[in-house]
Every structure is written in C-alpha cells, then in structure tokens.
Design a protein around this motif. Structure first.
Motif, PDB file in Angstrom:
ATOM      1  N   PHE A 211     -23.090 -24.023 -34.917  1.00  0.00           N
ATOM      2  CA  PHE A 211     -23.649 -23.104 -33.931  1.00  0.00           C
ATOM      3  C   PHE A 211     -22.986 -21.737 -34.098  1.00  0.00           C
ATOM      4  CE2 PHE A 211     -24.252 -27.255 -31.860  1.00  0.00           C
ATOM      5  CZ  PHE A 211     -25.621 -27.201 -31.674  1.00  0.00           C
ATOM      6  N   SER A 212     -23.756 -20.660 -33.928  1.00  0.00           N
ATOM      7  CA  SER A 212     -23.250 -19.321 -34.194  1.00  0.00           C
ATOM      8  C   SER A 212     -22.560 -18.689 -32.998  1.00  0.00           C
ATOM      9  CB  SER A 212     -24.397 -18.414 -34.651  1.00  0.00           C
ATOM     10  OG  SER A 212     -25.399 -18.336 -33.641  1.00  0.00           O
ATOM     11  N   VAL A 213     -22.804 -19.199 -31.774  1.00  0.00           N
ATOM     12  CA  VAL A 213     -22.233 -18.607 -30.564  1.00  0.00           C
ATOM     13  C   VAL A 213     -21.206 -19.545 -29.945  1.00  0.00           C
ATOM     14  CG1 VAL A 213     -22.718 -17.725 -28.259  1.00  0.00           C
ATOM     15  CG2 VAL A 213     -24.327 -17.289 -30.116  1.00  0.00           C
ATOM     16  N   ARG A 214     -20.048 -19.001 -29.611  1.00  0.00           N
ATOM     17  CA  ARG A 214     -18.999 -19.776 -28.954  1.00  0.00           C
ATOM     18  C   ARG A 214     -18.470 -18.972 -27.775  1.00  0.00           C
ATOM     19  NH1 ARG A 214     -14.694 -22.424 -32.788  1.00  0.00           N
ATOM     20  NH2 ARG A 214     -14.581 -23.777 -30.953  1.00  0.00           N
ATOM     21  N   LEU A 215     -17.831 -19.664 -26.837  1.00  0.00           N
ATOM     22  CA  LEU A 215     -17.288 -19.027 -25.639  1.00  0.00           C
ATOM     23  C   LEU A 215     -15.803 -19.326 -25.493  1.00  0.00           C
ATOM     24  CD1 LEU A 215     -19.969 -19.815 -22.888  1.00  0.00           C
ATOM     25  CD2 LEU A 215     -19.927 -17.930 -24.508  1.00  0.00           C
ATOM     26  N   ALA A 216     -15.092 -18.327 -24.990  1.00  0.00           N
ATOM     27  CA  ALA A 216     -13.701 -18.511 -24.568  1.00  0.00           C
ATOM     28  C   ALA A 216     -13.568 -17.796 -23.232  1.00  0.00           C
ATOM     29  CB  ALA A 216     -12.736 -17.937 -25.595  1.00  0.00           C
ATOM     30  N   ARG A 244     -16.167 -25.641 -24.173  1.00  0.00           N
ATOM     31  CA  ARG A 244     -16.910 -26.640 -24.950  1.00  0.00           C
ATOM     32  C   ARG A 244     -18.411 -26.320 -24.902  1.00  0.00           C
ATOM     33  NH1 ARG A 244     -13.832 -31.110 -26.128  1.00  0.00           N
ATOM     34  NH2 ARG A 244     -15.657 -32.450 -26.286  1.00  0.00           N
ATOM     35  N   PHE A 245     -18.721 -25.096 -25.276  1.00  0.00           N
ATOM     36  CA  PHE A 245     -20.122 -24.657 -25.323  1.00  0.00           C
ATOM     37  C   PHE A 245     -20.612 -24.686 -26.755  1.00  0.00           C
ATOM     38  CE2 PHE A 245     -23.072 -21.210 -26.299  1.00  0.00           C
ATOM     39  CZ  PHE A 245     -24.112 -21.485 -25.420  1.00  0.00           C
ATOM     40  N   ARG A 246     -21.804 -25.256 -26.957  1.00  0.00           N
ATOM     41  CA  ARG A 246     -22.445 -25.253 -28.259  1.00  0.00           C
ATOM     42  C   ARG A 246     -23.906 -24.889 -28.045  1.00  0.00           C
ATOM     43  NH1 ARG A 246     -17.950 -25.279 -29.227  1.00  0.00           N
ATOM     44  NH2 ARG A 246     -16.713 -26.531 -30.675  1.00  0.00           N
ATOM     45  N   GLY A 247     -24.321 -23.734 -28.502  1.00  0.00           N
ATOM     46  CA  GLY A 247     -25.700 -23.345 -28.290  1.00  0.00           C
ATOM     47  C   GLY A 247     -25.974 -21.960 -28.817  1.00  0.00           C
ATOM     48  N   THR A 248     -27.080 -21.387 -28.390  1.00  0.00           N
ATOM     49  CA  THR A 248     -27.471 -20.049 -28.807  1.00  0.00           C
ATOM     50  C   THR A 248     -27.081 -19.043 -27.735  1.00  0.00           C
ATOM     51  OG1 THR A 248     -29.662 -20.197 -27.786  1.00  0.00           O
ATOM     52  CG2 THR A 248     -29.426 -21.061 -30.026  1.00  0.00           C
ATOM     53  N   GLU A 249     -27.222 -17.754 -28.053  1.00  0.00           N
ATOM     54  CA  GLU A 249     -26.863 -16.716 -27.093  1.00  0.00           C
ATOM     55  C   GLU A 249     -27.751 -16.778 -25.859  1.00  0.00           C
ATOM     56  OE1 GLU A 249     -25.918 -11.903 -27.041  1.00  0.00           O
ATOM     57  OE2 GLU A 249     -26.799 -12.855 -28.821  1.00  0.00           O
ATOM     58  N   HIS A 250     -29.015 -17.182 -26.029  1.00  0.00           N
ATOM     59  CA  HIS A 250     -29.930 -17.278 -24.895  1.00  0.00           C
ATOM     60  C   HIS A 250     -29.535 -18.393 -23.924  1.00  0.00           C
ATOM     61  CE1 HIS A 250     -32.656 -14.363 -26.605  1.00  0.00           C
ATOM     62  NE2 HIS A 250     -32.694 -15.031 -27.742  1.00  0.00           N
ATOM     63  N   GLU A 251     -28.721 -19.337 -24.384  1.00  0.00           N
ATOM     64  CA  GLU A 251     -28.318 -20.464 -23.542  1.00  0.00           C
ATOM     65  C   GLU A 251     -27.007 -20.218 -22.805  1.00  0.00           C
ATOM     66  OE1 GLU A 251     -30.086 -24.299 -25.920  1.00  0.00           O
ATOM     67  OE2 GLU A 251     -28.400 -23.242 -26.849  1.00  0.00           O
ATOM     68  N   VAL A 252     -26.370 -19.057 -23.045  1.00  0.00           N
ATOM     69  CA  VAL A 252     -25.065 -18.788 -22.444  1.00  0.00           C
ATOM     70  C   VAL A 252     -25.160 -18.675 -20.925  1.00  0.00           C
ATOM     71  CG1 VAL A 252     -23.203 -17.100 -22.238  1.00  0.00           C
ATOM     72  CG2 VAL A 252     -24.087 -17.712 -24.487  1.00  0.00           C
ATOM     73  N   VAL A 253     -26.039 -17.808 -20.419  1.00  0.00           N
ATOM     74  CA  VAL A 253     -26.134 -17.606 -18.970  1.00  0.00           C
ATOM     75  C   VAL A 253     -26.572 -18.876 -18.245  1.00  0.00           C
ATOM     76  CG1 VAL A 253     -27.325 -16.344 -17.141  1.00  0.00           C
ATOM     77  CG2 VAL A 253     -26.461 -15.119 -19.139  1.00  0.00           C
ATOM     78  N   PRO A 254     -27.604 -19.626 -18.730  1.00  0.00           N
ATOM     79  CA  PRO A 254     -27.939 -20.896 -18.069  1.00  0.00           C
ATOM     80  C   PRO A 254     -26.746 -21.855 -18.031  1.00  0.00           C
ATOM     81  CG  PRO A 254     -29.730 -20.230 -19.499  1.00  0.00           C
ATOM     82  CD  PRO A 254     -28.606 -19.287 -19.772  1.00  0.00           C
ATOM     83  N   CYS A 270     -20.040 -14.134 -31.426  1.00  0.00           N
ATOM     84  CA  CYS A 270     -21.163 -14.397 -32.327  1.00  0.00           C
ATOM     85  C   CYS A 270     -20.636 -14.434 -33.759  1.00  0.00           C
ATOM     86  CB  CYS A 270     -22.232 -13.321 -32.177  1.00  0.00           C
ATOM     87  SG  CYS A 270     -22.971 -13.242 -30.530  1.00  0.00           S
ATOM     88  N   ASP A 271     -20.872 -15.556 -34.423  1.00  0.00           N
ATOM     89  CA  ASP A 271     -20.384 -15.750 -35.797  1.00  0.00           C
ATOM     90  C   ASP A 271     -18.878 -15.527 -35.891  1.00  0.00           C
ATOM     91  OD1 ASP A 271     -22.943 -16.332 -36.844  1.00  0.00           O
ATOM     92  OD2 ASP A 271     -23.409 -14.198 -36.905  1.00  0.00           O
ATOM     93  N   GLY A 272     -18.159 -15.949 -34.844  1.00  0.00           N
ATOM     94  CA  GLY A 272     -16.707 -15.870 -34.853  1.00  0.00           C
ATOM     95  C   GLY A 272     -16.137 -14.537 -34.424  1.00  0.00           C
TER      96      GLY A 272
END
Length: 291
Positions: A211-216, A244-254, A270-272
C-alpha cells in the motif's frame, strides 16, 4: 424482584448473539466478563472488561445512550450503543434497550441482540465458552499454512480463529474493526485478492501488500512542538506511533472517522514520504493543519 430494588451487580457477563446463539469471548471481542468500576460515569454505573481487550460499558449523558466502547469517554470510539435519553434503563435489568453494533463489512451500525447477565465474582472466566480448536498451541498456526485452497492461497476457512488472528498479526494485516471470525476471514480474502490483482498471487511466504499510504500519529501540543509524526517505530516523542492503517489516500478520513483519536495529530505519508497532517478541527471534522 422489582428492578428498582436490585443492587448494582459487581460483575456482568455480556453475550453478543450471532445467528441466534451467544458468541464466546474468543469469537467476539465485546463478549465476556465486565467488572464494576468504583467511580460512576455520568452518574451511572460503569463497567470495564476483565480480558486484555479492556472495553467499557457506560451511559453517555452527551449522546443519551448506553455504549460499549474502547475508552471511557463520551466522544470515544463507539462499537455498540443503545438509546436511553435519561439513562433510566439499566442494561442488566431492562429488555427495552435496542442495541446497534458496528458492522465492519457494511460500515454502519446494525441491530444486534446483546444480553447482560449479573454474575458472581468467583465464577470462572470461561463461563458459557464452548470447547474449540482455538486452544491449540500457537505453534500449530504455522502448520496450517501447508494447506491451501485452489489458486495457492491458504485454506483459511479450515483454520481456528486464533490461528487466523496470529497469521494476520504476523503480516501486519489490520484487524482493528473485525469483531468476529467471519469479518476476519473477509478481511483476509479482501487483502489477498487485492494483492493478487497487483502482484500476481499471494502465498504464505509473501510480504504485506505494498500500500502506498501509511499513517503515523503523535499527541497534539499547544504548537510548541511542530515536527510531524514519524514512521520510525523507534521514535517515541509525544507518544509517536505508527498506525495500523493499510489503504489509499481516499480511505484515510473514513478510517479516522471510525478509529481516529481527536487528541492526536495524524501524519499522512505517501510512498514513504511525509505529505501533510490531519487534526480534528472545530469539533466538526478532520482537516489539514493551516487550512
């Protein structure tokens, strides 16, 4: 006995019904024994789950409902609720409460039958829990990977719940909103299918999907500390953690709407590479800093 004369039970056994039968604690994280907390919350009794999951049962004055939640807070993440504007219907006394539980697949709250039973403090922890294969030693989980369904994928439907969860944890597959065995299986199948489409297959030796998008995230401050969160798990300043998020940028807010902590600042990578930060703004929505 009259409901008003009943003393507040020191412990409750909560059963969540699935397909007309009560789920055991190892198949539904909300099920199990809850212990009465010494201090009341919003003037009503509150209970804390005795297992390692530590969920809470309490009445919320702000929303006028009983909640099963991850934190003892009015605006915390709610996993199930039953409306009771005045807080007069104690769950262990009343059958009038209509419970609704978060359904991860449908992404909404759906009606569920929840049963509350006062129990004695000396009753065993495995009350109502049937014998299952989940009690197998952890080492058996690795042996299960030798079996596979058509297409080379592990035959997850034959595994015990404990083995499924262990396999997901080893591959960092997010199960935070999976509340039963069926939802775990669905998450596994979705993850495997998504990886198969992009990489041509998913075997027991594959690494996690790319997955290209990660959260901290880190705890918000008064502005004195301005650095964004870090994806380095060794960093601990201001409670830094990798989500522990795995998804796209559009899925971040949901995802934040369901799992987000309003007291924290979330960095989107995005991409690290760090892209921007999101915080809970004006008690209304998740928005970017400086916008």
């Amino acid at each position: 006995q009259k409901g008003g004369a009943d003393p507040t039970p020191q412990e409750l056994w909560i059963s969540v019904f699935q397909r007309g039968r009560p789920a055991a604690p190892h198949t539904d994280p909300l099920a199990g024994k809850y212990k009465f907390m010494d201090a009341k919350f919003c003037g009503r009794p509150a209970y804390q789950q005795r297992s390692s999951r530590k969920h809470f049962l309490f009445w919320s004055r702000q929303f006028g409902d009983w909640k099963l939640a991850e934190r003892l807070e009015d605006d915390g993440i709610c996993l199930a609720y039953a409306e009771d504007k005045g807080g007069k219907h104690m769950p262990w006394r009343s059958t009038a409460l209509q419970w609704r539980m978060w359904h991860p697949a449908q992404r909404r709250f759906t009606p569920r039958r929840v049963f509350f039973e006062p129990c004695q403090e000396d009753e065993p922890e495995d009350l109502h829990e049937p014998e299952t294969d989940d009690d197998l030693a952890d080492g058996d989980a690795d042996d299960c990977e030798t079996d596979s369904d058509d297409g080379g994928m592990p035959s997850w439907s034959k595994w015990s719940t404990a083995d499924l969860i262990k396999w997901c944890q080893q591959r960092d597959i997010d199960l935070t909103d999976c509340f039963d065995r069926e939802s775990v299986l669905v998450r596994l199948q979705e993850t495997a299918s998504a990886f198969s489409e992009t990489a041509g297959g998913y075997s027991s030796s594959d690494e996690q999907p790319p997955f290209s998008v990660r959260l901290a995230s880190r705890v918000k401050t008064d502005g004195s500390y301005t650095r964004p969160p870090s994806l380095d798990r060794k960093v601990s300043f201001y409670g830094n953690r990798v989500e522990r998020f795995r998804g796209t940028e559009h899925e971040v807010v949901p995802w934040l709407e369901i799992r987000g902590d309003k007291s924290r600042l979330y960095g989107i990578f995005c991409d690290g590479r760090f892209s921007y930060s999101l915080v809970w703004k004006k008690e209304r929505y998740w928005g970017r800093i400086g916008i």
